[in-house]
Design a protein around this motif. Structure first.
Motif, PDB file in Angstrom:
ATOM      1  N   ALA A   1       0.840  -1.194   0.000  1.00 22.62           N
ATOM      2  CA  ALA A   1       0.000   0.000   0.000  1.00 22.62           C
ATOM      3  C   ALA A   1       0.877   1.246   0.000  1.00 22.62           C
ATOM      4  O   ALA A   1       2.020   1.233   0.480  1.00 22.62           O
ATOM      5  N   GLY A   2       0.340   2.331  -0.530  1.00 26.70           N
ATOM      6  CA  GLY A   2       1.055   3.600  -0.534  1.00 26.70           C
ATOM      7  C   GLY A   2       2.108   3.730  -1.610  1.00 26.70           C
ATOM      8  O   GLY A   2       2.857   4.700  -1.627  1.00 26.70           O
TER       9      GLY A   2
ATOM     10  N   VAL B   1      -7.199  -9.762   2.045  1.00 29.75           N
ATOM     11  CA  VAL B   1      -7.578 -10.164   3.404  1.00 29.75           C
ATOM     12  C   VAL B   1      -7.212  -9.070   4.402  1.00 29.75           C
ATOM     13  O   VAL B   1      -7.984  -8.760   5.322  1.00 29.75           O
ATOM     14  N   GLY B   2      -6.046  -8.467   4.235  1.00 29.56           N
ATOM     15  CA  GLY B   2      -5.627  -7.405   5.139  1.00 29.56           C
ATOM     16  C   GLY B   2      -6.519  -6.186   5.096  1.00 29.56           C
ATOM     17  O   GLY B   2      -6.642  -5.457   6.090  1.00 29.56           O
ATOM     18  N   ARG B   3      -7.178  -5.942   3.969  1.00 27.47           N
ATOM     19  CA  ARG B   3      -8.092  -4.797   3.886  1.00 27.47           C
ATOM     20  C   ARG B   3      -9.419  -5.068   4.560  1.00 27.47           C
ATOM     21  O   ARG B   3     -10.137  -4.126   4.921  1.00 27.47           O
ATOM     22  N   VAL B   4      -9.783  -6.335   4.704  1.00 30.72           N
ATOM     23  CA  VAL B   4     -11.123  -6.691   5.179  1.00 30.72           C
ATOM     24  C   VAL B   4     -11.155  -6.971   6.674  1.00 30.72           C
ATOM     25  O   VAL B   4     -12.094  -6.580   7.374  1.00 30.72           O
ATOM     26  N   VAL B   5     -10.140  -7.654   7.204  1.00 30.60           N
ATOM     27  CA  VAL B   5     -10.234  -8.179   8.572  1.00 30.60           C
ATOM     28  C   VAL B   5     -10.240  -7.089   9.634  1.00 30.60           C
ATOM     29  O   VAL B   5     -10.803  -7.280  10.721  1.00 30.60           O
TER      30      VAL B   5
ATOM     31  N   GLY C   1      -9.518   0.021   8.961  1.00 29.87           N
ATOM     32  CA  GLY C   1      -8.073   0.041   8.820  1.00 29.87           C
ATOM     33  C   GLY C   1      -7.605  -1.062   7.888  1.00 29.87           C
ATOM     34  O   GLY C   1      -8.392  -1.758   7.252  1.00 29.87           O
ATOM     35  N   GLU C   2      -6.272  -1.226   7.797  1.00 32.53           N
ATOM     36  CA  GLU C   2      -5.696  -2.258   6.938  1.00 32.53           C
ATOM     37  C   GLU C   2      -4.561  -2.959   7.668  1.00 32.53           C
ATOM     38  O   GLU C   2      -3.868  -2.363   8.497  1.00 32.53           O
ATOM     39  N   LEU C   3      -4.387  -4.223   7.343  1.00 32.14           N
ATOM     40  CA  LEU C   3      -3.298  -5.036   7.882  1.00 32.14           C
ATOM     41  C   LEU C   3      -2.298  -5.278   6.772  1.00 32.14           C
ATOM     42  O   LEU C   3      -2.671  -5.667   5.664  1.00 32.14           O
TER      43      LEU C   3
END
Length: 483
Positions: free
Chosen positions: A337-338, A447-451, A455-457
């Motif tokens: 990301a970013g 998955v990191g965006r949803v859990v 926020g994001e993982l």
């Protein structure tokens, strides 16, 4: 008159099995287990879709997860009631209850096509019977043998590559549709095919598309590099950290941040790449000191020594200079990301060159897996092949690590998954590892965006949660050195 005991007519010989009809209780239990296998993803999918309310998810998110749920349930049904029932005679439910489905006339497996038609319609069950497993074994029942001819093996492997490529496209579309900001299907479609500069268009084109492209590229690079590293070191636990590539990139990043006050990934990406390249040169040079060329053992030892040294130097710089710590702690976790499209285009040439060298060296790597002495006796230039491998690994790992930071466990997990599908042939293992790597990185990013929404993982954290248990299971295997 001597009395002779009469034989017990109720006693059966030990080798005679009960050939009566299968109890309905067993058949009902097997059917219930098979139903649970199909319904489990449906229940999970329904719960996820219900959880994605309007305030936490858009219609695109719900449509994507609903479609994935139906596809997963259908795939499980075909695998369990089609291929397992048809080729082996036992679905999961029948295997757990000791039952076998077979042709009533020939006592042979019925094949996956007939098994699917039997499972879908009661009209197609004529000539099919379910018997006890002992009964079937006594009658000589055996699963359908797999065709291991060269042509059939090549066909299966090509089919697997096609399936992985299709899944990669699907996961890429899912990555574009799902994010922390809920969007509708119409907004995603409009942003991709007819953007007009709306807020939704900017989210898709400026954020989701670049990170999806970068995730695919980085995953492919790290997957291929992991297969090459394990092949050249003949170490099933090897990854990019073993050769000091991650350590070299990390040290160069903190030095660049401290000396030049760099903050954006596009600014210090070149320093990270140069750090990985210098670390690989040092490791290869140290492993080649003495008689002969670098060997798997000397590469592993030199890589571990250089990696520990660079880690110590990185910690020293980070502890002494707070500005380096602030930027380094976000880079070292591993995330895609970013990053804008400029990062993608900066590493693309290095990844392409690395992939070309990697695929060109797969025949030689097959020979090297037999051992250096055997490879030399077969006329293989061991030093040249190992040098080509190190160059490819440096280009792939250096570019991926420079762009996203060190992503742990990917280079360790992916080659083993690919090896279970293709076997030890690196001509097939390398492309499978690349596609699996891209698939895993993008899927972990989704998955990191949803859990933890909104926020994001980070990708590195998600992959570590998957790779940690896999690493423990790998260490516990008895055949650990079978690379």
């Amino acid at each position: 008159m001597k009395h002779c005991p009469q034989p017990d007519l109720q006693e059966k010989p030990a080798d005679v099995t009960d050939r009566g009809p299968v109890p309905r209780r067993l058949r009902a239990t097997a059917a219930a287990i098979d139903a649970v296998v199909i319904c489990a993803p449906i229940v999970i999918g329904v719960l996820i879709v219900q959880a994605l309310r309007v305030d936490s998810g858009g219609t695109a998110d719900r449509a994507v997860f609903g479609s994935i749920t139906l596809l997963s349930a259908g795939a499980l049904f075909v695998w369990n009631r089609g291929f397992r029932d048809g080729d082996a005679g036992q679905s999961l439910g029948k295997a757990l209850t000791g039952l076998v489905i077979r042709d009533s006339a020939t006592s042979d497996p019925i094949g996956h096509r007939r098994a699917l038609s039997t499972a879908l319609s009661t009209d197609n069950r004529a000539g099919v019977e379910v018997v006890a497993e002992r009964h079937a074994i006594d009658d000589g029942f055996a699963p359908l043998p797999r065709d291991d001819s060269i042509g059939a093996t090549r066909k299966r492997r090509l089919g697997g590559l096609a399936v992985l490529a299709g899944l990669l496209c699907v996961v890429g579309l899912v990555s574009i549709a799902i994010g922390a900001q809920p969007l509708t299907i119409g907004e995603v479609w409009h942003a991709v095919f007819a953007p007009t500069g709306t807020a939704a268009d900017e989210i898709v084109s400026a954020l989701r598309v670049p990170r999806t492209m970068l995730g695919l590229l980085v995953g492919i690079a790290l997957g291929v590099a992991g297969a090459l590293i394990q092949g050249h070191t003949r170490n099933p636990l090897a990854d990019a950290g073993l050769l000091g590539l991650n350590g070299g990139a990390a040290f160069a990043v903190v030095v660049a941040i401290h000396l030049f006050s760099l903050n954006a990934p596009s600014e210090y990406i070149w320093f990270a790449f140069v750090g990985s390249f210098c670390a690989s040169v040092i490791v290869f040079g140290a492993a080649s000191i003495g008689k002969g060329s670098a060997t798997p053992l000397t590469l592993a030892l030199a890589g571990a020594a250089v990696a520990f040294f660079l880690q110590a130097m990185t910690n020293a710089v980070v502890l002494l200079h707070g500005n380096a710590l602030e930027a380094y702690r976000f880079w070292v976790v591993g995330e895609i990301a970013g990053r804008d499209t400029s990062v993608f285009w900066q590493i693309l040439p290095f990844v392409i060159v690395g992939l070309v060298i990697a695929f060109a060296g797969t025949p030689g790597l097959n020979v090297l897996s037999l051992g250096d002495d055997v490879a030399r006796s077969l006329g293989t230039n061991v030093a040249l092949n190992r040098t080509m491998g190190i160059v490819a690994i440096t280009l792939l790992c250096g570019a991926a690590t420079a762009a996203c930071g060190p992503i742990a466990f990917l280079g360790l997990v992916v080659p083993h998954v690919a090896r279970t599908i293709t076997g030890p042939d690196y001509r097939w293992l390398v492309p499978y590892a690349g596609l699996l790597g891209g698939l895993l990185v993008v899927l972990a990013d989704v998955v990191g965006r949803v859990v933890v929404r909104p926020g994001e993982l980070q990708v590195g954290i998600v992959l570590a949660l998957v790779g940690g248990p896999f690493f423990v299971a790998l260490v516990r295997r008895r055949k650990l050195v079978s690379v």
